[in-house]
Design a protein around this motif. Structure first.
Motif, short mmCIF file in Angstrom:
data_model
loop_
_atom_site.label_atom_id
_atom_site.label_comp_id
_atom_site.label_asym_id
_atom_site.label_seq_id
_atom_site.Cartn_x
_atom_site.Cartn_y
_atom_site.Cartn_z
N GLY A 102 44.95 49.21 36.20
CA GLY A 102 43.49 49.42 36.68
C GLY A 102 43.63 48.23 37.54
O GLY A 102 43.14 48.16 38.87
N MET A 103 44.07 47.10 37.83
CA MET A 103 43.74 46.16 39.02
C MET A 103 45.09 46.21 39.81
O MET A 103 44.18 46.63 41.03
N ILE A 104 46.21 47.13 40.19
CA ILE A 104 46.36 47.26 40.90
C ILE A 104 46.11 48.64 42.09
O ILE A 104 45.95 48.93 42.59
N LEU A 105 45.82 49.43 40.76
CA LEU A 105 44.82 50.96 41.85
C LEU A 105 43.68 50.29 42.42
O LEU A 105 43.10 51.24 43.49
N SER A 106 42.94 49.48 41.93
CA SER A 106 41.52 48.50 42.66
C SER A 106 42.15 48.01 43.63
O SER A 106 41.57 48.66 44.67
N ASN A 129 37.33 44.22 37.93
CA ASN A 129 38.77 44.70 37.09
C ASN A 129 38.80 42.95 35.83
O ASN A 129 38.73 41.71 36.38
N ILE A 130 38.19 43.27 34.49
CA ILE A 130 38.48 42.10 33.47
C ILE A 130 40.26 42.25 33.39
O ILE A 130 40.64 43.43 32.88
N CYS A 131 40.74 40.72 33.21
CA CYS A 131 41.60 40.45 32.66
C CYS A 131 41.39 39.49 31.65
O CYS A 131 40.88 38.63 31.58
#
Ligand code: FES
Ligand code: FES
Length: 154
Positions: A102-106, A129-131
């Protein structure tokens, strides 16, 4: 219904209101798109629709019709990783990796729209985006690297 996912036409049987996340994971076996909260709060489920990041857990599959759906499995081109993927590896921008697709796509969506974002634009684009591992400094560093904005360690 027919979708174009990672450049391929795929026939699906789903109800048009079914969230895209479940169609990708359960009907098309694209499990790189992650289930986090299921209610639009974490962006683990981010995919691109025509280059724009969306939360697939709250996006009815019907909204993806007629658009290019890109998941983490389809981000590489001709066997070459996307610059954001390469930067995440170089910056070691992950621990458990659950948030990483999700991070990479954002980030890929941000760079698609704004090729050279400044730090404020990066933080704004990534803030939803939550980690849970708290890898944020290295994630921001990776996006800066991909954007050609410097490689200083955070
Ligand atoms: S799983 Fe979609 S926003 Fe959390
Ligand atoms: S690396 Fe574990 S949730 Fe982000």
């Amino acid at each position: 219904m027919e979708l174009v996912v990672n450049g391929s036409r795929r026939r699906i049987q789903s109800d048009p209101e079914r969230p895209l996340l479940y169609v990708l994971r359960e009907e098309l076996d694209l499990t790189g798109t992650k289930y986090g909260c299921g209610e639009g709060q974490c962006r683990a489920c981010t995919v691109l629709l025509d280059g724009t990041p969306v939360r697939s857990c709250i996006t009815p599959v019907s909204k993806a019709q007629g658009k290019q759906v890109t998941t983490i499995e389809g981000l590489e081109q001709n066997g070459k990783l996307h610059p954001v993927q390469e930067a995440f590896i170089k910056a070691d921008a992950m621990q458990c990796g659950y948030c990483t697709p999700g991070m990479i796509l954002s980030a890929a969506g941000l760079l698609h729209k704004t090729p050279h974002p400044d730090e404020t634009e990066i933080k704004h684009a990534m803030q939803g985006n939550i980690c849970r591992c708290g890898t944020y400094p290295r994630i921001i560093q990776a996006v800066r690297m991909a954007a050609g904005k410097g490689i200083a360690h955070a």
